[in-house]
Design a protein around this motif. Structure first.
Motif, PDB file in Angstrom:
ATOM      1  N   ASN A  13     -12.311   5.481  81.956  1.00 43.36           N
ATOM      2  CA  ASN A  13     -10.953   5.757  82.159  1.00 43.36           C
ATOM      3  C   ASN A  13     -10.466   5.778  83.587  1.00 43.36           C
ATOM      4  N   GLY A 283     -11.776   6.334  74.232  1.00 42.59           N
ATOM      5  CA  GLY A 283     -10.418   6.139  73.513  1.00 42.59           C
ATOM      6  C   GLY A 283      -9.730   4.953  73.945  1.00 42.59           C
ATOM      7  N   SER A 284      -8.601   4.999  73.711  1.00 42.56           N
ATOM      8  CA  SER A 284      -7.538   3.782  73.902  1.00 42.56           C
ATOM      9  C   SER A 284      -7.208   3.648  75.483  1.00 42.56           C
ATOM     10  N   ASN A 287      -9.130   1.029  77.928  1.00 45.37           N
ATOM     11  CA  ASN A 287      -8.583  -0.436  77.983  1.00 45.37           C
ATOM     12  C   ASN A 287      -7.441  -0.359  79.166  1.00 45.37           C
TER      13      ASN A 287
END
Length: 363
Positions: A13, A283-284, A287
């Motif tokens: 992240n 997790g999302s 990206n």
């Protein structure tokens, strides 16, 4: 089950965290520029010691230390390494300086346009591109906003960042970091030195020829080294949900309830762990970078744009000011990434291996 996170380039992240860090700097500046810095939430909670910009800048150095060490080890030569680092910093900064002089400055200067364009100080501002030269003002620009002629109060950290790039490479090349243990000892000694110098005048001394001061140099280098240590020990450093959650709680509690120097030491030790714990949660947000890396653009454009906004709306509330600042800076960050930064990054060489086993990890 206590999940252990892994260090994978495609599952982190970093882009999101750097974006939040840049927004945090913008948020703090929203208070600073209105002379309401003591009302900034973190400053208010920590007796004016900490702020969102404080953490934003240090997060940049932590992540930078982690990534730049890998870049140094994967570069074929000093020229290759320096080219990659220069392409990341200087093109975006160059365009930002030109826009500051010939768009922002020209639009808001109190001087007649011809006078502004014929002042030597106008063009001397572009020398900030060297990083080791500092000129904070432009003729007749922002000298009535907050009584401050500083055009861009965010650029001062870039010289430290670039200096660490150079020092890291030469430390590797000269084999000063034969093992990561040497870096660990240096990291600890710098923390001790930082604490010893806090009550002295040395940390505030400014050296114009370097455009740096000892205090920030020592402090930022500690966070940069913390990132390097995580790079060295990435395969054996435990990052789990239980440890991560505990680190977050201890980190928050120490900053709210502990006084200096204890909170400062806790920051040095726990902030890097918290950053990497949050960085490698799957997790999302892994990206987030597919939309672009807007953190640098936000960082280098927000301060002058906020001052223009404040000049137009001097009575604006802090909350609305922060929100509109983010809205206004977004197109510039978008432009910086897609038109300037991203094309330059594509020019980076893909060659690898600069030394044979320059660093031996302890077994």
């Amino acid at each position: 089950m206590n999940q252990t996170y892994t260090f994978k380039k495609t599952q982190n992240n970093f882009d999101f965290i750097r974006f939040i860090a840049a927004v945090g700097v913008l948020f703090s500046h929203s208070y600073d520029l209105q002379n309401k810095d003591s009302l900034e939430p973190l400053r208010n909670l920590t007796a004016n010691h900490l702020s969102f910009s404080f953490y934003g800048v240090r997060i940049f150095f932590i992540i930078s230390g982690f990534l730049i060490l890998k870049s140094a080890l994967n570069s074929s030569s000093f020229v290759n390494y320096l080219t990659k680092r220069a392409l990341r910093i200087f093109p975006g900064l160059c365009i930002a300086l030109l826009i500051s002089v010939f768009l922002f400055g020209l639009s808001v200067t109190r001087l007649p346009i011809l006078d502004y364009l014929t002042q030597p100080q106008t063009y001397a501002y572009l020398l900030n591109l060297s990083l080791y030269h500092s000129q904070q003002g432009l003729p007749g620009v922002f000298d009535t906003v907050n009584n401050s002629p500083i055009v861009n109060g965010s650029l001062w950290t870039l010289v430290y960042e670039f200096t660490f790039y150079l020092l890291l490479y030469f430390a590797l090349r000269l084999k000063l970091l034969r093992t990561s243990f040497v870096l660990l000892i240096t990291f600890c000694l710098l923390i001790v030195l930082d604490l010893k110098l806090q009550n002295t005048d040395i940390i505030n001394n400014y050296y114009p020829s370097l455009n740096m001061s000892p205090g920030p140099f020592i402090e930022f280098s500690i966070y940069f080294m913390a990132g390097m240590l995580f790079q060295y020990y990435q395969d054996r450093f435990p990052i789990t949900k239980n440890l991560g959650s505990t680190a977050v709680v201890l980190f928050i509690a120490s900053n709210l309830f502990l006084d200096f120097p204890y909170s400062r030491v806790i920051n040095y030790l726990l902030l890097p762990y918290v950053v990497f714990y949050l960085s490698f949660i799957k997790g999302s947000l892994n990206n987030f970078g597919k939309y672009g890396d807007f953190s640098y653009g936000i960082y280098i454009y927000s301060f002058p744009l906020q001052q223009i906004l404040l000049q137009l709306l001097p009575e604006i509330s802090v909350a609305l000011f922060a929100f509109l600042s983010l809205i206004v800076v977004s197109p510039f960050a978008y432009f910086s990434w897609f038109i300037v930064e991203k094309p330059m990054i594509r020019l980076k060489s893909r060659k690898t291996i600069i030394y044979e086993n320059p660093i031996s990890l302890p077994v």
